[in-house]
Design an enzyme around this catalytic site. Structure first.
Site, PDB file in Angstrom:
ATOM      1  N   GLY A  37       0.929  -1.281  -0.003  1.00  0.00           N
ATOM      2  CA  GLY A  37       0.004  -0.097   0.108  1.00  0.00           C
ATOM      3  C   GLY A  37       0.932   1.201  -0.176  1.00  0.00           C
ATOM      4  O   GLY A  37       2.126   1.207  -0.252  1.00  0.00           O
ATOM      5  N   ASN A  38       0.134   2.413   0.307  1.00  0.00           N
ATOM      6  CA  ASN A  38       1.121   3.645   0.487  1.00  0.00           C
ATOM      7  C   ASN A  38       0.494   4.417   1.332  1.00  0.00           C
ATOM      8  O   ASN A  38      -0.651   4.345   1.935  1.00  0.00           O
ATOM      9  CB  ASN A  38       1.322   4.071  -1.130  1.00  0.00           C
ATOM     10  CG  ASN A  38      -0.051   4.606  -1.778  1.00  0.00           C
ATOM     11  OD1 ASN A  38      -0.807   5.466  -1.109  1.00  0.00           O
ATOM     12  ND2 ASN A  38      -0.253   3.791  -2.704  1.00  0.00           N
TER      13      ASN A  38
END
Ligand code: CTP
Length: 399
Positions: free
Chosen positions: A208-209
């Site tokens: 993810g980020n």
């Protein structure tokens, strides 16, 4: 624009109250209906008679008027108005508004009003600068109320500084701009995506980020305020349980985002892709938690679809498509390549730094348009940036 607009003008007990007589006159002259509510102490500064003569309506101060037996219904007043303007707003009233106190008709009306509320503080410079007052102002803004900031100049105390109520003409312009902006996206269908995507490796781990989704949420709010029919598709963010006055769909992965977004885009007038979509996903998502062993672990990744580029290929003639670009080097050049390769009308260029980027409340961006022009914002709160961005899109894309 002003014809038939219903303005609820709340006047509190400060020396600047006399200017609100002129403000009421400006609204009336423009064609608005004006209903004045005074706090009891405002009556020491202005007379109900002059305000009712100007507005052609009775002026209210108390919920109950013993002489006539009249009951002034604060709920009805709050529902009647298109906007409520509290000018001047004294430190005392600001504090009560920020804390939900309700000891006069104006405060009861404020608490019941469903319309947008503007407040124009007025007080001495040291009072205005006091952290308690500033906190109350910030709190009121966080509730969605609009500040019409005090101006700098001579004050009733004889001192000079920031604290004067904004001039009636400036307050009038604020409200006028609000009404103009409110209808600028009327009848437009706006579709926005935002936040990160999570690509699961196993039931507990993902790629993810740090995207917060804030920019997408603020863009959606601003489009809603300007009269658009808005749909927001959000990846996993802290907004999971929030209730919005527009449609929000929550998704997790890039494939899910594409599945939800693509059909919605078909009949949207303006599509904005601000999501930080993961470019790759694990080829295999393990059903059980991966156990560690002595070896290194290799995870094979496969490419995710590019949602923006997919939309660029299907873009209809009068559809507007706007993308974002996050660049750390050759920023303008790389952003322009994305603009062309993904067939979009504008690209909003972001660069991650301490003040701009994923988890900060502020941002500064440049917008590159298809016709070769660019515009660069100031470093501002993301909420303000959303308003600036819509102004730019409307102007440069002739929406
Ligand atoms: N985008 C998308 N789908 C992807 C990747 C990106 O829709 N799989 C969109 C983003 O929402 C953004 C734009 O494409 O509007 C640019 O995203 P960015 O991450 O800056 O660039 P990429 O196209 O992913 O290219 P790179 O990571 O190589 O810079």
């Amino acid at each position: 624009m002003w014809a038939g607009k219903k303005i609820l003008l709340g006047i509190t007990g400060g020396i600047a109250a006399y200017k609100s007589i002129h403000l009421a006159r400006l609204f009336v002259k423009a064609g608005a209906e004006v209903q004045v509510v005074l706090t009891p102490s405002a009556r020491d500064f202005v007379t109900p008679l002059s305000l009712s003569a100007l507005t052609g309506r009775p002026v209210y101060t108390d919920t109950f008027e013993p002489e006539s037996g009249q009951w002034n219904n604060h709920v009805e007043l709050g529902l009647w108005a298109d906007v409520m303007v509290i000018a001047p707003a004294t430190a005392n009233t600001l504090s009560k508004m920020a804390n939900g106190l309700c000891d006069n008709l104006l405060l009861a009306t404020y608490l019941s009003a469903r319309c947008p509320i503007f407040f124009a503080p007025a007080m001495d410079l040291d009072m205005y600068a006091h952290p308690a007052v500033q906190q109350n102002i910030a709190r009121l803004q966080s509730f969605g109320n609009y500040l019409i900031d005090a101006e700098v100049g001579p004050l009733a105390s004889g001192l000079e500084g920031k604290g004067r109520m904004a001039e009636p003409e400036h307050i009038f312009q604020h409200i006028e701009q609000f009404f103009a902006a409110k209808s600028s996206l009327a009848k437009k269908k706006v579709l926005i995506n935002g936040g990160p995507t999570y690509e699961y490796i196993d039931p507990v781990r993902f790629i993810g980020n740090h995207s917060s989704g804030d920019t997408a949420v603020f863009l959606a709010w601003e489009a809603h305020k300007r009269g658009a029919e808005v749909t927001l598709v959000l990846g996993p963010t802290r907004y999971k349980n929030d209730i919005f006055p527009f449609t929000v769909k929550h998704v997790t992965s890039a494939l899910e985002m594409l599945d939800v977004f693509l059909p919605l885009s078909a009949d949207s007038d303006i599509v904005i892709c601000s999501a930080a979509v993961a470019d790759y996903r694990p080829k295999v998502t393990f059903q059980q938690k991966i156990k560690k062993n002595e070896q290194n672990l290799l995870i094979e990744l496969e490419k995710n679809p590019d949602i923006l580029a997919t939309l660029g290929k299907r873009k209809k003639e009068n559809q507007v498509l706007i993308g974002f670009a996050l660049e750390t080097e050759n920023q303008i050049e790389n952003a322009r390549k994305k603009l062309i390769n993904k067939n979009v009308d504008a690209i909003v260029l972001n660069s991650p730094s301490q003040a701009t980027g994923f988890s900060t409340p502020t941002n500064q961006v440049s917008v590159l348009f298809k016709d070769g022009t660019t515009a660069t914002s100031q470093l501002v709160l993301k909420e303000k940036l959303a308003s600036w961005l819509w102004d730019m899109f409307l102007k440069s894309l002739h929406l």
